[in-house]
Design a protein around this motif. Sequence first.
Motif, PDB file in Angstrom:
ATOM      1  N   UNK A 157     -27.587  -8.503  37.003  1.00  0.00           N
ATOM      2  CA  UNK A 157     -26.249  -8.144  37.981  1.00  0.00           C
ATOM      3  C   UNK A 157     -26.699  -8.943  39.342  1.00  0.00           C
ATOM      4  N   UNK A 158     -26.331  -9.755  39.705  1.00  0.00           N
ATOM      5  CA  UNK A 158     -26.118 -10.273  41.149  1.00  0.00           C
ATOM      6  C   UNK A 158     -24.827 -10.717  42.007  1.00  0.00           C
ATOM      7  N   UNK A 159     -24.728 -10.500  43.262  1.00  0.00           N
ATOM      8  CA  UNK A 159     -24.171 -11.159  43.673  1.00  0.00           C
ATOM      9  C   UNK A 159     -24.425 -11.549  45.108  1.00  0.00           C
ATOM     10  N   UNK A 160     -23.618 -12.654  45.366  1.00  0.00           N
ATOM     11  CA  UNK A 160     -24.093 -13.620  46.555  1.00  0.00           C
ATOM     12  C   UNK A 160     -23.012 -13.578  48.217  1.00  0.00           C
ATOM     13  N   UNK A 161     -23.469 -13.131  49.016  1.00  0.00           N
ATOM     14  CA  UNK A 161     -23.014 -12.930  50.318  1.00  0.00           C
ATOM     15  C   UNK A 161     -23.418 -14.269  50.636  1.00  0.00           C
ATOM     16  N   UNK A 162     -21.999 -15.067  51.631  1.00  0.00           N
ATOM     17  CA  UNK A 162     -22.722 -16.167  52.127  1.00  0.00           C
ATOM     18  C   UNK A 162     -21.765 -15.796  54.092  1.00  0.00           C
ATOM     19  N   UNK A 163     -23.709 -15.819  55.095  1.00  0.00           N
ATOM     20  CA  UNK A 163     -23.551 -15.332  56.059  1.00  0.00           C
ATOM     21  C   UNK A 163     -23.313 -16.304  56.701  1.00  0.00           C
ATOM     22  N   UNK A 164     -22.445 -16.492  57.703  1.00  0.00           N
ATOM     23  CA  UNK A 164     -22.053 -17.640  58.179  1.00  0.00           C
ATOM     24  C   UNK A 164     -23.050 -17.485  59.655  1.00  0.00           C
ATOM     25  N   UNK A 165     -23.020 -16.460  60.424  1.00  0.00           N
ATOM     26  CA  UNK A 165     -24.365 -17.520  61.152  1.00  0.00           C
ATOM     27  C   UNK A 165     -25.481 -18.135  60.998  1.00  0.00           C
ATOM     28  N   UNK A 166     -25.793 -17.789  60.032  1.00  0.00           N
ATOM     29  CA  UNK A 166     -27.529 -18.270  59.269  1.00  0.00           C
ATOM     30  C   UNK A 166     -27.050 -19.557  58.311  1.00  0.00           C
ATOM     31  N   UNK A 167     -25.290 -19.319  58.061  1.00  0.00           N
ATOM     32  CA  UNK A 167     -24.960 -20.468  57.051  1.00  0.00           C
ATOM     33  C   UNK A 167     -25.805 -20.354  56.175  1.00  0.00           C
ATOM     34  N   UNK A 168     -26.370 -19.387  54.953  1.00  0.00           N
ATOM     35  CA  UNK A 168     -26.891 -19.866  53.466  1.00  0.00           C
ATOM     36  C   UNK A 168     -25.681 -18.720  53.517  1.00  0.00           C
ATOM     37  N   UNK A 169     -26.399 -18.621  51.659  1.00  0.00           N
ATOM     38  CA  UNK A 169     -26.002 -17.502  51.023  1.00  0.00           C
ATOM     39  C   UNK A 169     -27.448 -16.488  50.293  1.00  0.00           C
ATOM     40  N   UNK A 170     -27.148 -15.080  51.089  1.00  0.00           N
ATOM     41  CA  UNK A 170     -27.692 -14.508  50.352  1.00  0.00           C
ATOM     42  C   UNK A 170     -27.917 -13.819  49.256  1.00  0.00           C
ATOM     43  N   UNK A 171     -28.497 -13.669  48.251  1.00  0.00           N
ATOM     44  CA  UNK A 171     -28.258 -13.036  46.744  1.00  0.00           C
ATOM     45  C   UNK A 171     -28.946 -11.630  46.435  1.00  0.00           C
ATOM     46  N   UNK A 172     -27.697 -10.817  46.130  1.00  0.00           N
ATOM     47  CA  UNK A 172     -28.051  -9.313  46.173  1.00  0.00           C
ATOM     48  C   UNK A 172     -28.301  -9.462  44.637  1.00  0.00           C
ATOM     49  N   UNK A 173     -29.674  -8.767  44.311  1.00  0.00           N
ATOM     50  CA  UNK A 173     -29.582  -7.767  42.817  1.00  0.00           C
ATOM     51  C   UNK A 173     -29.186  -7.048  42.352  1.00  0.00           C
ATOM     52  N   UNK A 174     -28.047  -5.996  41.569  1.00  0.00           N
ATOM     53  CA  UNK A 174     -27.615  -5.055  41.349  1.00  0.00           C
ATOM     54  C   UNK A 174     -28.042  -4.676  40.003  1.00  0.00           C
ATOM     55  N   UNK A 175     -28.616  -3.005  40.657  1.00  0.00           N
ATOM     56  CA  UNK A 175     -28.866  -2.019  38.992  1.00  0.00           C
ATOM     57  C   UNK A 175     -27.633  -1.345  38.478  1.00  0.00           C
ATOM     58  N   UNK A 176     -26.770  -1.797  38.480  1.00  0.00           N
ATOM     59  CA  UNK A 176     -25.692  -1.842  37.431  1.00  0.00           C
ATOM     60  C   UNK A 176     -24.215  -2.917  37.795  1.00  0.00           C
ATOM     61  N   UNK A 177     -24.317  -2.617  36.811  1.00  0.00           N
ATOM     62  CA  UNK A 177     -22.998  -4.066  35.846  1.00  0.00           C
ATOM     63  C   UNK A 177     -21.982  -4.380  37.043  1.00  0.00           C
ATOM     64  N   UNK A 178     -21.220  -5.353  37.596  1.00  0.00           N
ATOM     65  CA  UNK A 178     -20.455  -5.353  38.118  1.00  0.00           C
ATOM     66  C   UNK A 178     -19.203  -4.284  37.885  1.00  0.00           C
ATOM     67  N   UNK A 179     -19.237  -4.280  37.636  1.00  0.00           N
ATOM     68  CA  UNK A 179     -17.675  -3.037  36.836  1.00  0.00           C
ATOM     69  C   UNK A 179     -17.664  -1.398  37.232  1.00  0.00           C
ATOM     70  N   UNK A 180     -19.298  -1.578  36.433  1.00  0.00           N
ATOM     71  CA  UNK A 180     -19.586  -0.111  36.990  1.00  0.00           C
ATOM     72  C   UNK A 180     -19.538   0.032  38.820  1.00  0.00           C
ATOM     73  N   UNK A 181     -19.656  -1.258  39.299  1.00  0.00           N
ATOM     74  CA  UNK A 181     -19.902  -1.001  40.652  1.00  0.00           C
ATOM     75  C   UNK A 181     -18.475  -0.544  41.229  1.00  0.00           C
ATOM     76  N   UNK A 182     -17.855  -1.210  40.839  1.00  0.00           N
ATOM     77  CA  UNK A 182     -15.617  -0.574  41.249  1.00  0.00           C
ATOM     78  C   UNK A 182     -15.650   0.378  41.096  1.00  0.00           C
TER      79      UNK A 182
END
Length: 75
Positions: free
Chosen positions: A2-27
């Motif tokens: 599982x991973x999420x992508x966050x857009x960094x507007x200052x640098x104008x690129x997508x940052x990918x973050x790998x998660x050690x848990x499921x998306x649902x478990x995170x919430x």
Amino acid sequence: KNNIKIFESENKFWKKIDLNESINDMYVNEIKHIIECIKNNVKSEIIDLENGINTLKLSIAIHDSEKSGNEISFN
């Protein structure tokens, strides 16, 4: 994995973050943390009120955009 992508507007690129848990478990874990803070009447050290309000505004905007098919922006 599982991973999420966050857009960094200052640098104008997508940052990918790998998660050690499921998306649902995170919430679920976040909600459990908030409930424990409320039950014990303690301030959260990881989530503040302003962040919660902004997250709710974003969630509502995403929902409204999906329903209407229109782009929605907010500050």
